[in-house]
Design an enzyme around this catalytic site. Structure first.
Site, PDB file in Angstrom:
ATOM      1  N   GLU A   1      -1.091  17.627 -48.626  1.00  0.00           N
ATOM      2  CA  GLU A   1      -1.797  16.538 -47.869  1.00  0.00           C
ATOM      3  C   GLU A   1      -3.184  16.067 -48.409  1.00  0.00           C
ATOM      4  OE1 GLU A   1      -0.681  14.623 -45.831  1.00  0.00           O
ATOM      5  OE2 GLU A   1       1.231  15.379 -45.092  1.00  0.00           O
TER       6      GLU A   1
ATOM      7  N   TYR B   1      13.536  12.878 -46.559  1.00  0.00           N
ATOM      8  CA  TYR B   1      12.455  13.741 -46.209  1.00  0.00           C
ATOM      9  C   TYR B   1      12.146  13.230 -44.633  1.00  0.00           C
ATOM     10  CZ  TYR B   1       7.458  15.119 -45.349  1.00  0.00           C
ATOM     11  OH  TYR B   1       6.434  15.578 -44.860  1.00  0.00           O
TER      12      TYR B   1
ATOM     13  N   TRP C   1       2.072   9.210 -49.767  1.00  0.00           N
ATOM     14  CA  TRP C   1       2.999  10.825 -49.598  1.00  0.00           C
ATOM     15  C   TRP C   1       4.278  10.520 -50.507  1.00  0.00           C
ATOM     16  CZ3 TRP C   1       2.488  15.345 -49.258  1.00  0.00           C
ATOM     17  CH2 TRP C   1       3.710  16.260 -48.939  1.00  0.00           C
TER      18      TRP C   1
END
Length: 227
Positions: free
Chosen positions: A70, A48, A78
């Protein structure tokens, strides 16, 4: 001499691979390279970081997906969200705003029983609400991309050197973006959430100086045509 506590960083600084003081927040990435510290050694997180984070995005569904995810991250990591992202995409119709806006209370109840996502009523309901607000915003501004890229911050708001200690959790621009979205009826879009969105979607480049991805992102941002 480098003051980093990591032996490999001291070694690399002595060899001149990094400039003095340039190791703040960097970890070894192999092949004589360094990357930002936060992916650690998680393969999916590293992928990522290396291929997505910070590269400029103007795709409507991806922008909407990111601002929603988010919001789901609030209070979580995350990495947790990233690993659930495929299922999030399935249940929220690829985050196409028009399709999500058509979802209703029965969908919320169904999703509260889906262990593949974060089962938080407020956050699920927020996605549906925000999809409707996204359609309104696109009508008013031309597109989500046109709206969000208006919030690319001026150079004077950026740190002189992008090192770990200089990266903020929120900025004047992210506060202003948050305030404007809330005024338009969006939810789960606080200033920290908005800044994380800006980082991920390329409105700012917070890859650290010395990270091997930073030049790639800088090149992508230079070539990117703002909507």
């Amino acid at each position: 001499m480098c003051q980093c506590a990591r032996p490999f960083c001291k070694s690399r600084c002595r060899r001149g691979v990094l400039g003095e003081g340039m190791d703040d927040g960097l970890i070894a990435a192999g092949a004589g390279r360094c990357r930002c510290w936060w992916p650690g050694e998680h393969e999916d997180y590293v992928r990522y970081h290396d291929t997505e984070w910070g590269r400029p995005v103007d795709d409507e569904a991806r922008l909407f997906e990111k601002i929603c995810l988010e919001g789901f991250q609030s209070g979580l990591s995350w990495l947790t969200i990233l690993r659930k992202r495929p299922r999030f995409r399935e249940v929220f119709h690829g985050f196409e705003p028009a399709k999500v806006a058509a979802m209703g209370p029965s969908d919320v109840e169904r999703l509260l029983g889906d262990a593949g996502i974060i089962r938080h009523r407020g956050k699920i309901e927020s996605v549906l609400n925000n999809a409707r607000r996204a359609l309104e915003l696109a009508d008013a501004e031309g597109s989500l991309a046109a709206y969000f890229w208006r919030w690319e911050p001026a150079t004077d708001e950026r740190p002189e050197r992008v090192v770990k200690s200089a990266i903020p959790g929120q900025t004047p621009t992210s506060k202003a973006l948050s305030k404007d979205l809330k005024k338009r009826g969006w939810s789960y879009v606080g200033p920290t959430t908005c800044y994380a969105f800006m980082q991920a979607m390329g409105l700012v480049d917070d890859h650290l100086e010395g990270c091997f991805v930073r030049p790639e992102v800088a090149e992508a941002r230079a070539a990117f045509v703002r909507p």
